[in-house]
Design a protein around this motif. Structure first.
Motif, PDB file in Angstrom:
ATOM      1  N   ASN A   1      -0.897   3.306   2.521  1.00 40.89           N
ATOM      2  CA  ASN A   1      -2.059   2.791   1.812  1.00 40.89           C
ATOM      3  C   ASN A   1      -2.875   1.891   2.729  1.00 40.89           C
ATOM      4  OD1 ASN A   1      -3.846   1.455   0.217  1.00 40.89           O
ATOM      5  ND2 ASN A   1      -2.443   1.331  -1.526  1.00 40.89           N
TER       6      ASN A   1
ATOM      7  N   SER B   1      -5.568   0.412   2.410  1.00 39.06           N
ATOM      8  CA  SER B   1      -6.207  -0.775   1.860  1.00 39.06           C
ATOM      9  C   SER B   1      -5.276  -1.982   1.896  1.00 39.06           C
ATOM     10  CB  SER B   1      -6.669  -0.522   0.431  1.00 39.06           C
ATOM     11  OG  SER B   1      -5.562  -0.500  -0.430  1.00 39.06           O
ATOM     12  N   LEU B   2      -4.002  -1.769   2.207  1.00 44.69           N
ATOM     13  CA  LEU B   2      -3.092  -2.902   2.322  1.00 44.69           C
ATOM     14  C   LEU B   2      -3.345  -3.707   3.587  1.00 44.69           C
ATOM     15  CD1 LEU B   2       0.301  -1.458   1.092  1.00 44.69           C
ATOM     16  CD2 LEU B   2      -1.115  -3.165  -0.015  1.00 44.69           C
TER      17      LEU B   2
END
Ligand code: NAG
Ligand code: NAG
Ligand code: NAG
Ligand code: NAG
Ligand code: NAG
Ligand code: NAG
Ligand code: NAG
Ligand code: NAG
Ligand code: NAG
Ligand code: NAG
Ligand code: NAG
Length: 596
Positions: free
Chosen positions: A228, A230-231
């Motif tokens: 992910n 966006s982490l």
């Protein structure tokens, strides 16, 4: 203060210049430097923002602690004004330069095994939460901290099958309580080699070198281990390809030294004197863990598969393998599956078996159903491992589960792991029954008596607690051992199980705080704590631990209470006996509480 003659002044300038030139190999340090504000600052809520200034300061403080622990010739731009050059003869007994590196804890020995764990832990965290260091302008200090340790570890590994595992004698050291200018000079250099091997120590050093090699490599292709984007997981910006290669070479040599079939034994067996401070209980975990680190650094699928084989053959997931125990310098098993899942993603392997193991560990931790359970105040506690330095196993578990959370197989596990990690960080930062943030200098309620010979300023080992009444120096950013299993904390300088500071105690909090710095706009818990909260809650007397024995002495009220308890017990026994006779049971008799 000795009078400095002109040639001596010149020497000072030249030494300063050479240390400046040496340090220019690393990232240049901020000017003006980051310096810890005094503890009052930690009681002033910030106005938030990203990065949050309170998390920024805490990250800076935690790194500053390592600067206070430096051994050897200190650079001209040292930030800890009360530290001096020290132990400049280290290694002379074996005709090597083993100066530098870090003092292990509140004393003055240098220990390779826990240092390796510390460096591995910090590099692991900086691979993933590196943006936290970047955003807070702490990356140059991270670089400087790591190099001070790694450059020493390189000196301690002068040839492929030789590793110095300790400098200094734990017994001599334990009898010295004083500053850094009079450290006893009898400091033997203890070594493992082909005839005197140490699988655990060599493997742990290999893991340190391999993990830091990954961090220093240009790792955009090495660290794609999060599903992910966006982490925001990415390494700190300190890449240096040649340094990374140097570290990798040491990692490879040490791994092959450790895993050579004829050389597998504990270093404390080969070098008993080194085992007095940090004897490890098994080398299977070290070898498996280091195989995974090297598999990542080399992108080596063969080694990755071999690591799974070791894990299975040695039963590391079994009852005695350590998966339900603490993660620390001795027990690496819980870290293995978490790392295994990451490595599987980097090299494109099948990580599903590691996922199962990581979640077996994580689910047991959050449920308190493994060897760890929760204290009344909410700290994860392992009987044995947590009895000295209780915060360390809890923070290490929090670090592992925070890292694993985004890789979990269900979103409910992800949130359970993250909220566990947050609960432990909050506890350590003051959300505990003592209202004490356990980081020195962070808040007015922080410990003021850390067990540190160099910060204490005392000379008399028989008067550690009283001479001087107040510690001479504030060792900002040091995480202390921590409270007992009833959440009580006494802040007594001689009480090393609760108040000592150590390299490995700070490491997991550094990673956790880097993650908060990059992603948490709200303050650490302690800005809500005003001066005097801990004083209100501080228990009387002293703890019952390795320093203070508690021979039961019954007060009058205690005797009365005991009398009542005995009376009630007597009635129960009498009643049970009656029941036993009436029910016509025969056979043996177990008193209440002694049954299986
Ligand atoms: C990379 O690290 C090496 C070894 O410390 C150093 O000599 C070199 O100057 C560094 N390179 C850069 C670009 O900082
Ligand atoms: C802490 O620092 C602040 C600002 O620098 C100063 O006003 C205050 O007096 C200091 N407090 C203590 C206890 O040193
Ligand atoms: C470092 O030296 C100074 C005197 O130059 C001394 O006051 C200070 O206590 C020393 N620091 C330690 C940790 O002993
Ligand atoms: C290994 O170290 C021991 C000292 O601990 C030394 O006696 C021995 O000769 C060394 N062996 C080799 C092969 O260097
Ligand atoms: C790292 O690699 C990326 C591309 O993969 C490149 O854009 C970047 O310049 C490299 N950085 C360094 C420090 O080599
Ligand atoms: C990625 O993580 C963010 C923040 O935790 C979350 O909002 C988002 O749903 C995640 N996306 C995927 C594809 O898992
Ligand atoms: C950032 O914080 C949010 C909210 O607390 C959380 O969902 C997310 O997973 C965090 N990201 C990281 C990298 O921890
Ligand atoms: C991968 O690991 C295996 C097993 O240790 C080793 O024989 C091989 O040389 C390694 N490959 C690379 C590319 O380093
Ligand atoms: C570990 O457990 C597995 C299955 O429960 C068993 O087959 C194996 O023999 C055990 N290994 C060891 C080393 O005890
Ligand atoms: C990965 O391994 C598991 C069992 O170990 C297996 O069930 C699964 O099919 C494998 N996945 C892939 C993509 O090969
Ligand atoms: C004690 C022992 O078995 N040492 C051996 C370690 O491995 C080297 C070769 O790698 C042998 O030469 C040693 O005899």
């Amino acid at each position: 203060m000795p009078r400095i003659t002109t040639p001596a002044r010149l020497l000072v300038i030249l030494t300063g210049l050479s240390s400046f030139l040496l340090s220019s190999a690393q990232l240049s340090l901020p000017n003006p430097p980051f310096l810890p504000p005094n503890s009052s600052w930690g009681a002033v809520p910030s106005s938030g923002g990203s990065p949050n200034p309170q998390w920024t300061t805490l990250l800076g403080d935690l790194l500053y602690f390592y600067e206070a622990q430096r051994s050897g010739k200190l650079p001209a731009n040292k930030r800890v004004p009360w530290r001096n050059d020290s132990a400049l003869e280290d290694g002379s007994d074996v005709h090597l330069d083993l100066t530098g590196g870090y003092y292990d804890a509140g004393d003055y020995i240098k220990c390779t095994f826990p240092l390796s764990f510390t460096l591995m832990s910090i590099c692991w965290g900086a691979i993933d939460y590196g943006k936290g260091y970047d955003m807070t302008q702490q990356t140059p200090y991270l670089d400087s901290m790591l190099r001070w340790g790694l450059d020493w570890l390189i000196k301690a590994h002068p040839s492929s099958d030789t590793l110095y595992v300790q400098v200094g004698d734990a017994n001599i050291d334990n009898e010295y309580w004083g500053g850094d200018r009079n450290i006893p000079t009898n400091r033997p250099s203890l070594v493992i080699n082909d005839t005197s091997p140490g699988t655990d120590a060599a493997a742990a050093a290999s893991a340190a070198f391999a993990s830091c090699s990954i961090l220093y490599s240009n790792s955009s292709s090495s660290t794609k281990s999060t599903p992910n984007a966006s982490l925001n997981l990415q390494p700190a910006s300190l890449q240096n390809a040649s340094y990374s290669q140097t570290l990798l070479k040491h990692a490879e040599q040490l791994y092959y030294f450790a895993s050579s079939p004829s050389n597998q034994t504990l270093y404390s067996t080969s070098v008993p004197a080194a085992g007095e401070a940090y004897a490890s209980s098994s080398y299977y975990d070290d070898l498996t863990f280091s195989a995974l680190w090297l598999a990542w650094a080399q992108k080596n699928a063969t080694l990755y598969n071999q690591a799974w084989g070791m894990y299975e053959n040695w039963g590391l997931g079994n009852e005695t393998g350590g998966l339900d125990g603490a993660f620390n310098w001795d027990g690496k098993t819980p870290g293995i599956p978490v790392l295994g899942v990451q490595v599987a993603q980097v090299i494109g392997g099948n990580g599903s078996k590691w996922v199962g193991e990581a979640e077996r560990y994580g689910d047991a931790v959050v449920a308190g159903s493994g060897k760890g359970y929760f204290t009344g105040g909410g700290l994860l506690y392992y009987d044995g491992d947590s009895d000295e330095a209780s915060l360390n196993p809890a923070l290490n578990a929090a670090m592992l589960l925070m890292r694993y959370a985004p890789l979990a197989s269900t979103s409910s596990k992800t949130s359970a792991y993250l909220s566990f990690a947050k609960s432990q960080v909050d506890y350590v930062l003051g959300n505990n029954p003592m209202s004490a943030p356990y980081v020195v200098g962070a808040n007015p309620n922080s410990p003021t008596n850390p067990h540190s010979a160099m910060a204490a300023g005392g000379q008399d080992i028989t008067k550690i607690d009283t001479s001087p009444p107040q510690e001479a120096y504030v060792i900002y950013g040091a995480v202390v051992g921590g409270p007992d299993k009833k959440d009580n904390f006494w802040d007594i300088r001689s009480d090393w199980p609760e108040t000592e500071i150590a390299l490995d105690y700070n490491a997991p909090l550094l990673t956790l705080v880097a993650a908060h710095a990059l992603n948490d706009t709200t303050d650490p818990f302690y800005t809500s704590l005003q001066a005097g909260e801990y004083a209100k809650r501080k228990p009387n007397g002293h703890p019952c631990d390795a320093v203070f024995s508690c021979v039961p002495t019954l007060s009058e009220t205690g005797k009365i209470a005991m009398g009542v308890v005995l009376g009630v017990l007597g009635l129960i026994v009498f009643g049970l006996l009656g029941w036993w006779v009436v029910a016509g049971r025969g056979g043996g008799y177990s008193p209440p509480g002694y049954g299986p």
